[in-house]
Scaffold this active site. Structure first.
Site, PDB file in Angstrom:
ATOM      1  N   SER A  66       0.852  -1.234  -0.145  1.00 27.60           N
ATOM      2  CA  SER A  66       0.117  -0.052  -0.330  1.00 27.60           C
ATOM      3  C   SER A  66       1.048   1.310   0.031  1.00 27.60           C
ATOM      4  CB  SER A  66      -0.617   0.031   1.086  1.00 27.60           C
ATOM      5  OG  SER A  66      -1.537   1.021   1.416  1.00 27.60           O
ATOM      6  N   LYS A 118       1.522  -2.612   6.945  1.00 26.89           N
ATOM      7  CA  LYS A 118       1.899  -3.121   5.509  1.00 26.89           C
ATOM      8  C   LYS A 118       3.510  -3.181   5.389  1.00 26.89           C
ATOM      9  CE  LYS A 118      -2.003  -4.787   2.983  1.00 26.89           C
ATOM     10  NZ  LYS A 118      -1.492  -5.505   2.382  1.00 26.89           N
ATOM     11  N   TYR A 165      -2.414   0.110   9.962  1.00 26.93           N
ATOM     12  CA  TYR A 165      -2.751   0.154   8.451  1.00 26.93           C
ATOM     13  C   TYR A 165      -1.016  -0.389   7.539  1.00 26.93           C
ATOM     14  CZ  TYR A 165      -3.566  -0.898   3.487  1.00 26.93           C
ATOM     15  OH  TYR A 165      -3.787  -1.601   2.510  1.00 26.93           O
TER      16      TYR A 165
END
Length: 324
Positions: free
Chosen positions: A117, A145, A141
Site C-alpha cells: 500500500s 503493510k 494499517y
C-alpha cells in the site's frame, strides 16, 4: 502453472483471479470471507474457505494444488478503522503474512507478489511519490503493510524467496459488472450509494493548494492493477529480476472535484456536492510515479476518469438488480 491468490474473493483479489485466467494461469483462492464474497470466485476456480493465519491449511493448499507462487492480497484493509483496531490489523496483516511465509517455506514455494500500500509513505514532503520516497506510515494499517514488506524482504535473504511488493493508493472501477467494491470507506461506492439513494455527496474542504481547491490523489482502475499483479507473477516465474518495490501510480492524479463532475456526467444525476471542512492532516496533493512499473510490469493507466466511474456505476447497478 498455478498461483494461489490469498484474499481472492475480495474486490481486488477477484480481479486478479480474472486476470490470471485471462493469461491462462490457473488460480487457486483462499479467503476467510470476512470481507470477500464467495460469489466473486468462479465456480471452476478451486476455493479454500479459511484464513492465512492457519499455516497448516495454507501449506496443505499449496501442496494439494502444486502451487508455483502466491499473490498475497488477504488482510485488513481499512486504514481509518485500524487506528481503533490495531491488534486486529497487526494480527491479520503481520501475523498472517508471517504464517503465509511459514507455509511457503514448508512447501518449497519460493515466489511471492505482495499487494502492499502507498499508506507506507504516510504524508510525504513532495507531491510525487517514487520508490525512493522515505516511508513514514501514519496508521497501524500502513505500518502493518510496511512490516509485511520487511518480513518478505528478510525471508528473501534467508531462504532465497523471489518477491516483489506493489504499492498503490485508491483502487476504483470494475472489470466486470459482477465484481464490485463493497467497502463502506472508499470514495466511489460512498458517492454512488449516496446518489442512488437520493442523497448529496460531500467534499471535505475546497481550500487546498490545487487548481480547483480540492485534494488530488491517485485513482487507479482495478483491472489495470490486476494486470500488473499478474505481470509480476509471470516475471517471477520466468526468473526475470524485479525491483523489491513498485509504485502503481498515475503520475498526475485526479481531484475530488473532478471525480464528482465525472459522477454527475456518467450517472446523469445533476448535483452540487455539499462542502464540509477540510480534514486534519489531508495533504493537498499526493500521487505516485509509475515509471518503474511501466518498464517492468506492463503498468499503465488504461481508463479515463469517466470510464472508471462508468464501470463502477454499472457494477453497482448490477449488484442492486441481483440483490433485488
Amino acid at each position: 502453472m498455478t498461483w494461489l491468490v490469498t484474499g481472492g474473493a475480495g474486490y481486488i483479489g477477484s480481479h486478479v483471479v480474472s486476470a490470471l485466467r485471462g493469461a491462462r494461469i490457473q488460480p487457486v483462492v483462499i479467503d476467510s470471507l470476512s470481507s470477500g464474497h464467495r460469489e466473486f470466485v468462479p465456480a471452476d476456480v478451486p476455493f479454500v474457505h479459511g484464513s492465512i493465519l492457519d499455516a497448516d491449511l495454507v501449506a496443505h493448499t499449496l501442496r494439494n494444488h502444486a502451487v508455483t507462487g502466491v499473490i498475497h492480497l488477504a488482510g485488513f484493509k481499512y486504514a481509518g478503522v485500524s487506528v481503533q483496531e490495531p491488534l486486529l490489523t497487526y494480527e491479520q496483516n503481520v501475523t498472517g503474512t508471517a504464517q503465509l511465509l511459514k507455509a511457503m517455506e514448508l512447501t518449497g514455494v519460493d515466489k511471492l507478489v505482495f499487494s502492499s500500500s502507498a499508506a507506507t509513505y504516510g504524508t510525504p514532503t513532495g507531491d510525487i511519490v517514487t520508490e525512493a520516497t522515505p516511508t513514514n506510515p501514519e496508521s497501524p494499517y500502513g505500518e502493518s503493510k510496511l512490516i509485511g514488506e520487511w518480513l518478505i524482504r528478510d525471508q528473501g535473504r534467508a531462504r532465497d524467496l523471489k518477491h516483489t511488493s506493489l504499492r498503490y493508493f485508491n483502487v476504483v472501477g470494475s472489470g466486470a459488472p459482477e465484481l464490485y467494491d463493497t467497502s463502506p470507506h472508499n470514495l466511489f461506492p460512498i458517492v454512488l450509494r449516496a446518489l442512488t439513494a437520493g442523497k448529496t455527496p460531500r467534499i471535505n474542504g475546497i481550500d487546498y493548494n490545487t487548481p480547483d481547491g480540492t485534494c488530488v490523489r491517485d485513482y487507479v482502475h482495478v483491472a489495470d492493477l490486476a494486470t500488473s499483479h499478474v505481470a509480476a507473477a509471470q516475471a517471477l516465474a520466468a526468473g526475470t529480476p524485479l525491483e523489491r518495490v513498485y509504485n502503481l501510480g498515475s503520475g498526475d492524479g485526479l481531484s475530488v472535484r473532478q471525480i464528482m463532475t465525472a459522477m454527475a456526467k456518467v450517472t446523469g444525476i445533476d448535483f452540487e456536492p455539499e462542502i464540509g471542512p477540510r480534514r486534519a492532516g489531508d495533504p493537498d496533493r499526493i500521487v505516485a510515479d509509475g515509471t518503474l512499473a511501466a518498464r517492468d510490469l506492463n503498468w499503465k493507466m488504461r481508463h479515463s476518469v469517466e470510464q472508471m466511474v462508468a464501470s463502477a456505476y454499472d457494477a453497482q447497478r448490477h449488484a442492486i438488480t441481483t440483490a433485488g
